[in-house]
Design a protein around this motif. Structure first.
Motif, short mmCIF file in Angstrom:
data_model
loop_
_atom_site.label_atom_id
_atom_site.label_comp_id
_atom_site.label_asym_id
_atom_site.label_seq_id
_atom_site.Cartn_x
_atom_site.Cartn_y
_atom_site.Cartn_z
N CYS A 2 0.94 -1.23 0.02
CA CYS A 2 -0.13 0.00 0.02
C CYS A 2 0.98 1.37 0.09
O CYS A 2 0.53 2.22 0.79
CB CYS A 2 -1.03 -0.20 1.27
SG CYS A 2 -2.34 -1.25 0.98
N GLY A 6 -0.60 1.36 -4.62
CA GLY A 6 -1.39 0.16 -4.15
C GLY A 6 -2.50 1.03 -3.61
O GLY A 6 -3.78 0.52 -3.67
N LEU A 7 -2.19 2.39 -2.68
CA LEU A 7 -3.19 3.13 -2.20
C LEU A 7 -4.30 3.66 -3.28
O LEU A 7 -5.55 3.73 -3.21
CB LEU A 7 -2.77 4.10 -1.44
CG LEU A 7 -2.14 3.64 -0.03
CD1 LEU A 7 -1.39 4.69 0.72
CD2 LEU A 7 -3.13 3.24 0.92
N LEU A 10 -6.57 0.83 -4.55
CA LEU A 10 -7.57 0.95 -3.76
C LEU A 10 -8.75 1.80 -3.84
O LEU A 10 -9.66 1.49 -3.96
CB LEU A 10 -7.08 0.73 -2.14
CG LEU A 10 -6.35 -0.51 -1.61
CD1 LEU A 10 -5.88 -0.03 -0.38
CD2 LEU A 10 -7.46 -1.56 -1.43
N ALA A 23 -6.38 -5.72 1.46
CA ALA A 23 -4.81 -5.07 1.19
C ALA A 23 -3.95 -5.65 2.10
O ALA A 23 -4.27 -6.30 3.22
CB ALA A 23 -5.05 -3.73 1.34
N GLU A 25 0.13 -4.96 3.83
CA GLU A 25 1.01 -3.88 3.88
C GLU A 25 1.71 -4.12 5.48
O GLU A 25 1.10 -4.73 6.16
CB GLU A 25 0.37 -2.32 4.09
CG GLU A 25 1.36 -1.24 4.15
CD GLU A 25 2.55 -1.33 3.19
OE1 GLU A 25 3.76 -1.31 3.63
OE2 GLU A 25 2.21 -1.28 2.12
N ARG A 30 1.18 3.43 6.29
CA ARG A 30 0.58 2.82 5.10
C ARG A 30 -0.87 2.08 5.64
O ARG A 30 -1.66 1.82 4.91
CB ARG A 30 1.72 2.18 3.96
CG ARG A 30 2.31 3.10 3.58
CD ARG A 30 3.46 2.55 2.74
NE ARG A 30 4.59 3.44 2.10
CZ ARG A 30 5.46 2.95 1.19
NH1 ARG A 30 5.57 1.46 0.74
NH2 ARG A 30 6.23 3.71 0.70
N ALA A 34 -4.33 2.54 4.44
CA ALA A 34 -5.37 1.51 3.72
C ALA A 34 -6.53 1.31 4.26
O ALA A 34 -7.54 0.82 3.72
CB ALA A 34 -4.13 0.41 3.64
N VAL A 41 -7.06 -5.16 6.06
CA VAL A 41 -5.85 -4.84 5.74
C VAL A 41 -4.96 -6.15 6.59
O VAL A 41 -5.11 -6.03 7.92
CB VAL A 41 -5.34 -3.49 6.08
CG1 VAL A 41 -3.94 -3.20 5.90
CG2 VAL A 41 -6.24 -2.52 5.46
N ALA A 167 3.07 7.46 1.75
CA ALA A 167 3.07 6.79 0.81
C ALA A 167 3.95 7.20 -0.43
O ALA A 167 4.68 6.23 -0.98
CB ALA A 167 1.57 6.65 0.18
#
Length: 170
Positions: A2, A6-7, A10, A23, A25, A30, A34, A41, A167
């Motif tokens: 993430c 990745g973020l 999402l 997700a 991470e 992060r 997420a 997560v 991030a």
């Protein structure tokens, strides 16, 4: 993973109406970001990711799996983590060889797709669409921890990036 890729994956999935979002991470900042976008997560340093994905999907695995880290070991596991007939989309870029057993892809009928958002700068694809969605306020990047620093703050920027506070450090 993430990070910023990745973020945003999402964020896109949520915006476009995807079902349950899972997700993974390892960095606390992060993970916190997420948690604002995903339903679940997972921290793969604390749980077996493949087992948890199976458990959370009634033994099937995710239908679509976006790999966003670019880590060779992580990418190698995706073919076994996605459900039979599912799709793996590689958003993370690995510069090292990825030890994948492609027979698994064939036997499980998994589709593997690469994606380079920057190759779409010619006017089509994800990158220009993301810019348009940002302009139209159809997506809100406010949940993604980003920071811009001046060049004179380069040491501070490297420390922040290494600590995983954001991030992306620009």
């Amino acid at each position: 993973g993430c990070g910023v890729i990745g973020l945003f994956a999402l964020l896109w999935a949520r915006t476009l109406g995807a079902g349950r979002l899972i997700a993974s991470e390892v960095a606390p900042a992060r993970i916190a970001a997420a948690q604002q976008l995903a339903d679940v997560v997972l921290d793969p340093t604390k749980v077996d990711l493949t087992s948890e994905l199976e458990r959370l999907t009634d033994g099937l695995g995710p239908r679509v799996l976006f790999e966003c880290t670019g880590g060779p070991e992580v990418q190698a596991n995706t073919l076994e983590q996605v459900q039979r007939g599912g799709q793996v989309i590689l958003l993370g870029i690995s510069f090292d060889p990825v030890p994948m057993t492609l027979m698994s892809m064939n036997l499980r009928e998994v589709s593997l797709k690469g994606c380079d958002a920057y190759s779409s700068l010619s006017g089509c694809g994800e990158f220009p669409m993301t810019l348009q969605f940002l302009k139209d306020k159809r997506i809100d990047p406010g949940t993604i921890p980003l920071i811009s620093m001046r060049l004179i703050e380069i040491n501070k920027a490297f420390k922040a990036a290494k600590a995983g506070q954001y991030a992306k450090v620009i």
